[in-house]
Every structure is written in structure tokens, then in C-alpha cells.
Scaffold this active site. Structure first.
Site, short mmCIF file in Angstrom:
data_model
loop_
_atom_site.label_atom_id
_atom_site.label_comp_id
_atom_site.label_asym_id
_atom_site.label_seq_id
_atom_site.Cartn_x
_atom_site.Cartn_y
_atom_site.Cartn_z
N ASN A 20 0.84 -1.21 0.00
CA ASN A 20 0.00 0.00 0.00
C ASN A 20 0.87 1.26 0.00
O ASN A 20 0.54 2.23 -0.67
CB ASN A 20 -0.96 0.00 1.19
CG ASN A 20 -2.17 -0.87 0.94
OD1 ASN A 20 -3.06 -0.49 0.18
ND2 ASN A 20 -2.19 -2.05 1.53
N HIS A 110 -8.42 -1.31 5.77
CA HIS A 110 -8.69 -2.62 6.36
C HIS A 110 -9.19 -3.56 5.27
O HIS A 110 -10.03 -3.17 4.45
CB HIS A 110 -9.73 -2.50 7.49
CG HIS A 110 -9.95 -3.78 8.20
ND1 HIS A 110 -9.11 -4.24 9.20
CD2 HIS A 110 -10.90 -4.74 8.02
CE1 HIS A 110 -9.54 -5.42 9.62
NE2 HIS A 110 -10.62 -5.75 8.93
N GLU A 180 -7.24 -2.48 -2.66
CA GLU A 180 -6.64 -1.51 -1.72
C GLU A 180 -5.73 -0.53 -2.45
O GLU A 180 -5.74 0.67 -2.20
CB GLU A 180 -5.82 -2.24 -0.65
CG GLU A 180 -6.65 -3.12 0.26
CD GLU A 180 -5.79 -3.88 1.25
OE1 GLU A 180 -4.69 -3.42 1.61
OE2 GLU A 180 -6.22 -4.97 1.68
C1 GRF Z 1 -3.23 -4.63 4.03
O1 GRF Z 1 -3.97 -5.77 3.67
C2 GRF Z 1 -4.09 -3.67 4.79
O2 GRF Z 1 -5.43 -3.74 4.46
C3 GRF Z 1 -3.89 -4.11 6.22
O3 GRF Z 1 -2.56 -4.54 6.28
C4 GRF Z 1 -2.12 -4.97 5.00
C5 GRF Z 1 -0.85 -4.24 4.68
O4 GRF Z 1 -0.22 -4.76 3.56
N1 GRF Z 1 -4.22 -3.06 7.15
P1 GRF Z 1 1.00 -4.02 2.88
O5 GRF Z 1 2.11 -3.93 3.90
O6 GRF Z 1 0.53 -2.67 2.44
O7 GRF Z 1 1.37 -4.90 1.73
#
Ligand code: GRF
Length: 210
Positions: A20, A110, A180
Site C-alpha cells: 500500500n 482494512h 486496496e
Molecule cells: C493490508 O492488507 C491492509 O489492508 C492491512 O494490512 C495490509 C498491509 O499490507 N491493514 P502491505 O504492507 O501494504 O502490503
């Protein structure tokens, strides 16, 4: 085209692979985006989110100590004049005082359709497992404001995807992460565009109660 002094300064805070964070940094390359990634905070060295910081030339702070996490985080936010805090896979609970000090300018993503499958202990692959166990027909991702009630702050955006027969938790995680990476940057951009700062004051760093 906005120059950096006109953009809202965001910090991304996480403990994991940083996919993300990468999507947020990549989106911020756009000419008319309203935020600049001014800081990445990781709870550990040597993990994906730290690589994202170095790939995009973003200052990175490791806040590794559990005991002093909030104090260290607050100091880093102040030092880099951060306006908005974005949680992205943070495996620590931010204290009530820090959340209050940020005055609603802290968001989280989330991997479920909140209020379903949120709350304490609901993170990572566990969320997708719970979705399958509950026999849900749909799942998705939620961007929300962080409050001191875990995963219960105001929902800013959600996007759904179908649960397919034969889906595994890993497949669901992959499909939801793809969502996401699209919605988080878009929502952050809108959220930052709607803030009263910095265009009016050109002064960064929310007057937080730290
Ligand atoms: C994501 O699935 C987010 O929704 C959750 O933690 C994960 C983080 O993944 N809160 P990344 O580190 O961004 O790959």
C-alpha cells in the site's frame, strides 16, 4: 500543477511488505495529486516498507521500540511537519492520546467490508480466513478514519469484490489487495484536497496536541 509546498504532507506508518505504501507513493507522482509522501515510519528495519522509502527517496524512520512507540512516532511526525497520518499494515496499537492529538487526520485501510471482520486480532490473512468461514458472498476493502475504537471510525470508502467458489484465503488476500492499491491513494487524495491546509496557510504540520 501543484508544487510540493501546496500539497498535504502525509506519513505512511506500517510493519510489513509495504504494497500500500508503494501504491500511495506511486500515485503521488501525479501532477495534480494533493498529497506528498513526506515520511515513512516502519516498526522494523529490513522490511518491504523500508525498501519503498528508499525506492521513492522518502525519509524513513524506524520506530522499533514497543515501549516508546508513541513518543517516537509523535517526534517523527513533528520533525517532518506531517499533516495526515496513513496507517498501512501497522502491527502496533496507536495510543488513545496520539489518536486524539491527530484530530481526525489519521486514516487506515482494512481488508474487509467493515464493520464485518474487523476489531482486535483481525489482521492479515486472518481476515480473509474469517470471510471464508462465515460463507460471505462478497468481501472487499475499507478506508476509514482512525479512532480509539479499533476499526470503528467513520468509513470514507469501501469497494466490494465477489467471493468465488474455490477461493482460498491467499487468493482473497491478493484480490482485496489489488482493490486496496486503487482505493487508498484515491481516497487519500480526496481527503487531502478537502483539508483546509496547507493552501491557505502554507504552514505545514497540523497544530496537534503533542
Ligand atoms: C493490508 O492488507 C491492509 O489492508 C492491512 O494490512 C495490509 C498491509 O499490507 N491493514 P502491505 O504492507 O501494504 O502490503
Amino acid at each position: 500543477m501543484l508544487d510540493n509546498s501546496q500539497r498535504v504532507r502525509v506519513a505512511i506508518v506500517g510493519s510489513g511488505g509495504g504494497t500500500n505504501a508503494r501504491a500511495l507513493c506511486q500515485y503521488a507522482q501525479g501532477d495534480s495529486v494533493h498529497y506528498v509522501v513526506a515520511l515513512i515510519v516502519s516498526t522494523k528495519p529490513g522490511i518491504g516498507i523500508v525498501d519503498v522509502a528508499s525506492d521513492y527517496g522518502v525519509p524513513c524512520c524506524i520506530c522499533g521500540s514497543k515501549e516508546t512507540f508513541d513518543k517516537d512516532l509523535e517526534a517523527a511526525l513533528r520533525e517532518h511537519s506531517i499533516d495526515v497520518v496513513l496507517l498501512a499494515g501497522l502491527m502496533r496499537q496507536v495510543s488513545r492520546d496520539t489518536i486524539a492529538a491527530v484530530k481526525g487526520n489519521m486514516l487506515n485501510i482494512h481488508p474487509s467490508l467493515l464493520p464485518k471482520h474487523g476489531g482486535t486480532g483481525m489482521y492479515g490473512i486472518r481476515v480473509h480466513r474469517a470471510v471464508l468461514e462465515a460463507g460471505e458472498k462478497t468481501t472487499g476493502a475499507t478506508v476509514h478514519v482512525v479512532t480509539d475504537e479499533y476499526d470503528q471510525g467513520r468509513i470514507l470508502a469501501q469497494q466490494e469484490t465477489d467471493v468465488h467458489p474455490g477461493d482460498t484465503d491467499a487468493l482473497l488476500q491478493e484480490r482485496v489487495k489489488a482493490i486496496e492499491h486503487v482505493i487508498y491513494p484515491q481516497v487519500v487524495d480526496k481527503f487531502c484536497a478537502s483539508l483546509d491546509l496547507p493552501s491557505k496557510t502554507l504552514e505545514h504540520g497540523v497544530k496537534w496536541a503533542f
